[in-house]
Design a protein around this motif. Structure first.
Motif, PDB file in Angstrom:
ATOM      1  N   ALA A 399       0.848  -1.197   0.000  1.00  0.00           N
ATOM      2  CA  ALA A 399       0.000   0.000   0.000  1.00  0.00           C
ATOM      3  C   ALA A 399       0.884   1.248   0.000  1.00  0.00           C
ATOM      4  O   ALA A 399       0.596   2.232  -0.685  1.00  0.00           O
ATOM      5  CB  ALA A 399      -0.913  -0.015   1.215  1.00  0.00           C
ATOM      6  N   VAL A 400       2.006   1.180   0.783  1.00  0.00           N
ATOM      7  CA  VAL A 400       2.950   2.300   0.814  1.00  0.00           C
ATOM      8  C   VAL A 400       3.565   2.486  -0.573  1.00  0.00           C
ATOM      9  O   VAL A 400       3.676   3.608  -1.082  1.00  0.00           O
ATOM     10  CB  VAL A 400       4.054   2.043   1.878  1.00  0.00           C
ATOM     11  N   LEU A 401       3.932   1.361  -1.186  1.00  0.00           N
ATOM     12  CA  LEU A 401       4.532   1.419  -2.528  1.00  0.00           C
ATOM     13  C   LEU A 401       3.553   2.054  -3.522  1.00  0.00           C
ATOM     14  O   LEU A 401       3.927   2.922  -4.317  1.00  0.00           O
ATOM     15  CB  LEU A 401       4.908  -0.002  -2.986  1.00  0.00           C
ATOM     16  N   CYS A 402       2.307   1.627  -3.443  1.00  0.00           N
ATOM     17  CA  CYS A 402       1.283   2.173  -4.343  1.00  0.00           C
ATOM     18  C   CYS A 402       1.114   3.672  -4.109  1.00  0.00           C
ATOM     19  O   CYS A 402       0.924   4.439  -5.058  1.00  0.00           O
ATOM     20  CB  CYS A 402      -0.062   1.471  -4.137  1.00  0.00           C
ATOM     21  N   MET A 403       1.221   4.083  -2.823  1.00  0.00           N
ATOM     22  CA  MET A 403       1.084   5.497  -2.505  1.00  0.00           C
ATOM     23  C   MET A 403       2.230   6.291  -3.136  1.00  0.00           C
ATOM     24  O   MET A 403       2.007   7.326  -3.767  1.00  0.00           O
ATOM     25  CB  MET A 403       1.093   5.677  -0.974  1.00  0.00           C
ATOM     26  N   VAL A 404       3.464   5.763  -2.992  1.00  0.00           N
ATOM     27  CA  VAL A 404       4.637   6.443  -3.563  1.00  0.00           C
ATOM     28  C   VAL A 404       4.486   6.544  -5.083  1.00  0.00           C
ATOM     29  O   VAL A 404       4.698   7.607  -5.679  1.00  0.00           O
ATOM     30  CB  VAL A 404       5.931   5.671  -3.175  1.00  0.00           C
ATOM     31  N   ILE A 405       4.084   5.425  -5.704  1.00  0.00           N
ATOM     32  CA  ILE A 405       3.956   5.421  -7.170  1.00  0.00           C
ATOM     33  C   ILE A 405       2.894   6.431  -7.618  1.00  0.00           C
ATOM     34  O   ILE A 405       3.122   7.226  -8.524  1.00  0.00           O
ATOM     35  CB  ILE A 405       3.597   4.003  -7.673  1.00  0.00           C
TER      36      ILE A 405
END
Lengths: 557, 189
Positions: A399-405
């Motif tokens: 979810a953090v990765l998706c937020m960064v992307i």
């Protein structure tokens, strides 16, 4: 071995129609009219906006000032969508339920009665059909597309065990010019053959229409001496002698007789000591009429279809058992295929009941088995407070990765917007010392619009993951509050309305108390495992007081 | 004659040779199909011969006054299985055998005990089976022979056939007594 009584004459059907079927059809009339009204209303709700969108906008445009005309197309589009949604939500499910009920009652009260008169010794199962693997074993048709069927009839005609049903196989070609190809739609029979068959012999029409025959690899064409038969049928077999052993001159004559008396495309297959006969109709045969009251002629036609099995047995002389092969009734013991949707309808189904049945396979809505333990590694934490139970979910790395992307895409989209407004200022602002490759800057400047579109779609897609990520669920006395994404506000669901915790694999959803819906609000992110989901669901149900087994011991972290 | 002519003649000769080889191979294939079909009949005829002792044993006690038929059946069977017979004689003896067996079962119909004896019912069904298989094998043989004869007699294959000894074959024709022969069920169920 007791012989089954053969079918009854047509006069019996007249008597049945006058005494039994007419009152029953009258009783079904209310169902039929309700269904017809639902269909008409649905068609009007979708049809009128569609007609308006296609033909009405030009006419209305003449009456409007020029500045308002561009709005017509979007309005027509919205009307079509609204019509589809209204029909979808208000008419589709109740209409389909009404259709299932009407169809079930018609088959139970009318078709089954006709069947009893025509074939008293056999059994009729409206929602069953011959196993698809048996259909494929005949090798008659192309092995592509899904197989459905209904109206299974089983029993013996004389000595010969048989089963018959309506079968339908078709597929979509896919691609740009996709269209549906009918493989077979008609009556399919399986008989215990009276001769031993070790190879495989197929009799198929020479010219086929709207029928997809199977491959004849491994078989040779067998030329037979019957001129009329040869001009109507092609015969393929793995064994030419066996083909002639089966297809005696008399049998060829009789196959022609079946072909003439049905006036349909007839295919036969002989394999594994069985005879398969397929008669193509291209339509359903035992369905009630919705437009008008089902006529006597339609019912008489159904009776004729039921009688076809007897015609085939008589013409193929299957009751002559003078060869070494004995009667083998194993086909009557095999479990038939069940029509899943049909199995739901007993004629008194409600829309909610149908949805519950359909979604029943998707969701688990009650605790079962031993009390679940909190898994060693869990994303969830359950806190039992005095007036509520709080379930918190740790943010997952993805979810953090998706937020960064998605934030990265949002940044690029913002630059693209700035470039579209004032390219010089924007580029000077983000790259004051001119480090960036000038060629790249030129390309970005010229295609800023495309970049904006791509970033909005891709960034939006990634943002869905964290914006809908369930962070906290509070089960209070009066309501259930769910916080998702970065939102500081919780979405509130009254407990009077939502009381069912639904588990689907690694997800949890909040179901309505007394109604089943296909789409429900989520109350968990994707959890690590189905076991973890089961544990959280158990805790939530306990908090709601709706657990199936109150003897579960308390689990707290 | 120029080199062009020479090449032309060689090419034509090769084409003709290739055509002859294809015709020859086609005839061989068809002849083998005929022989294969005949061997199928032969297998079935042997099965019918094997049936005779079992039939004689099963009915001997009942059919005293038909003893002559049973003796004739045994004699014809012995001749048919003697070996060294040409195809025509073999077929003729087999046809006689079929006729005699049918007669035995037809007479057996008038003996209620015999008619209902399980072993006799099974023998009758086996005979029906063999008769049906022989009929199918004969039809297959006739189809193969017809195909072969068309090959032998049609132009230009007939030139190749005549020069390489492919002769016309004779079709099976049902004997006078066989024309009306229909399998009779002892158990009229």
């Amino acid at each position: 071995m007791s012989a089954t009584p053969v079918s009854q004459p047509a006069s019996d059907l007249h008597a049945l129609y006058d005494t039994v079927l007419t009152p029953r059809l009258a009783a079904l009339e209310q169902d039929r009219l309700a269904l017809r009204h639902a269909i008409v209303r649905g068609l009007l709700l979708v049809g009128i906006p569609v007609v308006f969108a296609l033909y009405g906008t030009d006419f209305v445009a003449l009456l409007l000032p020029a500045t308002l005309r561009p709005l017509l197309t979007p309005i027509a589009f919205v009307l079509v969508i609204a019509g589809v949604l209204v029909v979808g939500f208000n008419y589709a499910l109740p209409g389909f339920t009404a259709y299932l009920n009407y169809r079930a009652r018609f088959k139970r009260d009318v078709v089954a009665e006709i069947f009893k008169v025509v074939s008293p010794g056999a059994t009729y199962a409206p929602n069953s059909y011959i196993q698809p693997k048996t259909f494929e074993r005949s090798g008659l048709f192309e092995k592509r597309g899904g197989i459905t069927g209904d109206d299974l009839v089983r029993g013996r005609i004389g000595e010969t065990p048989f089963e018959a049903c309506e079968m339908n196989r078709h597929y979509s070609t896919g691609g740009k010019n996709s269209h549906t190809v009918n493989v077979f739609h008609g009556l399919f029979f399986r008989f215990d053959f009276n001769k031993t068959v070790r190879g495989h012999t197929v009799v198929q029409p020479q010219r086929t229409k709207n029928l997809s025959l199977g491959s004849r690899d491994g078989m040779n064409k067998v030329a037979l001496e019957h001129v009329a038969f040869e001009s109507a049928f092609d015969v393929y077999s793995t064994n030419a002698v066996e083909a002639r052993y089966i297809l005696t001159p008399v049998l060829m004559e009789r196959i022609l007789a079946i072909h003439r008396s049905t006036g349909r495309q007839v295919c036969l297959s002989f394999v594994d000591n069985l005879a398969f006969v397929a008669i193509e109709y291209g339509r359903s045969l035992f369905e009630p009429s919705i437009k008008d009251t089902t006529s006597f002629e339609s019912l008489a036609e159904m009776a004729e279809h039921f009688r076809l099995g007897e015609l085939v047995v008589r013409e193929l002389d299957l009751n002559t058992r003078i060869w070494t092969k004995d009667v083998d009734a194993r086909l009557l013991e095999e479990a038939p295929a069940e029509n899943k949707l049909g199995a739901l309808d007993a004629g008194n189904l409600t829309a909610a009941g149908l949805m519950k049945q359909v979604t029943g396979g998707l969701y688990v809505d009650a605790d079962a088995g031993p009390a679940p333990q909190r898994p060693a590694r869990s994303r969830a934490r359950v806190d039992g407070l005095s007036d509520s139970t709080v379930v918190r979910y740790r943010l997952a790395w993805w979810a953090v990765l998706c937020m960064v992307i998605s934030l990265a895409f949002a940044a690029v989209a913002a630059i693209a917007v700035g470039t579209l407004i004032d390219p010089d200022w924007t580029l000077t602002f983000i790259d004051p010392s001119g480090v960036l490759n000038p060629e790249g800057v030129t390309v970005f400047r010229s295609s800023a619009g495309i970049a904006l579109g791509v970033c909005a779609v891709v960034g939006g897609f990634f943002s869905l993951y964290w914006m809908t990520y369930v962070r906290r669920v509070v089960i209070g006395q009066d309501a259930i509050r769910v916080k998702r994404g970065l939102s500081p506000f919780a979405r509130t669901y009254p407990r009077t309305d939502r009381t069912r915790i639904l588990q689907m694999d690694r997800y949890l959803y909040l179901g309505q108390a007394d109604e089943a819906k296909l789409i429900n609000p989520s109350i968990s992110p994707i959890l690590r495992s189905a076991d973890e989901a089961r544990w959280v669901a158990f805790e939530m149900r306990r908090a709601l007081g709706s657990g199936a087994d109150e003897s579960y011991r308390t689990v707290r972290t | 004659m120029g080199i062009g002519w020479l090449i032309g003649i060689v090419v034509v000769a090769l084409v003709v040779l290739r055509a002859c080889i294809r015709l020859y191979n086609g005839l061989v294939t068809r002849r083998n199909a005929v022989d294969n079909a005949f061997s199928t009949i032969d297998v079935q005829m042997k099965l019918r011969c094997d049936l005779v002792p079992r039939v004689v044993d099963a009915v001997r006690g009942y059919m005293d006054f038909e003893r002559g038929v049973l003796e004739q059946l045994t004699t014809v069977r012995a001749q048919a299985t003697a070996g060294g017979l040409d195809a025509a004689t073999r077929v003729s003896l087999d046809t006689q055998l079929g006729g005699l067996l049918s007669r035995v079962f037809a007479v057996a119909e008038s003996y209620p005990d015999l008619k209902s004896a399980g072993s006799v019912v099974m023998l009758q069904r086996t005979l029906n089976e063999v008769e049906a298989q022989i009929a199918a094998a004969r039809r297959t043989y006739n189809a193969a022979v017809t195909d072969y004869n068309i090959g032998v007699e049609s132009f230009p294959a007939n030139i190749v056939a005549a020069s390489l000894g492919f002769n016309r074959r004779v079709l099976f024709e049902a004997a006078a007594g066989e024309r009306d022969a229909v399998p009779v069920g002892l158990s009229s169920r």
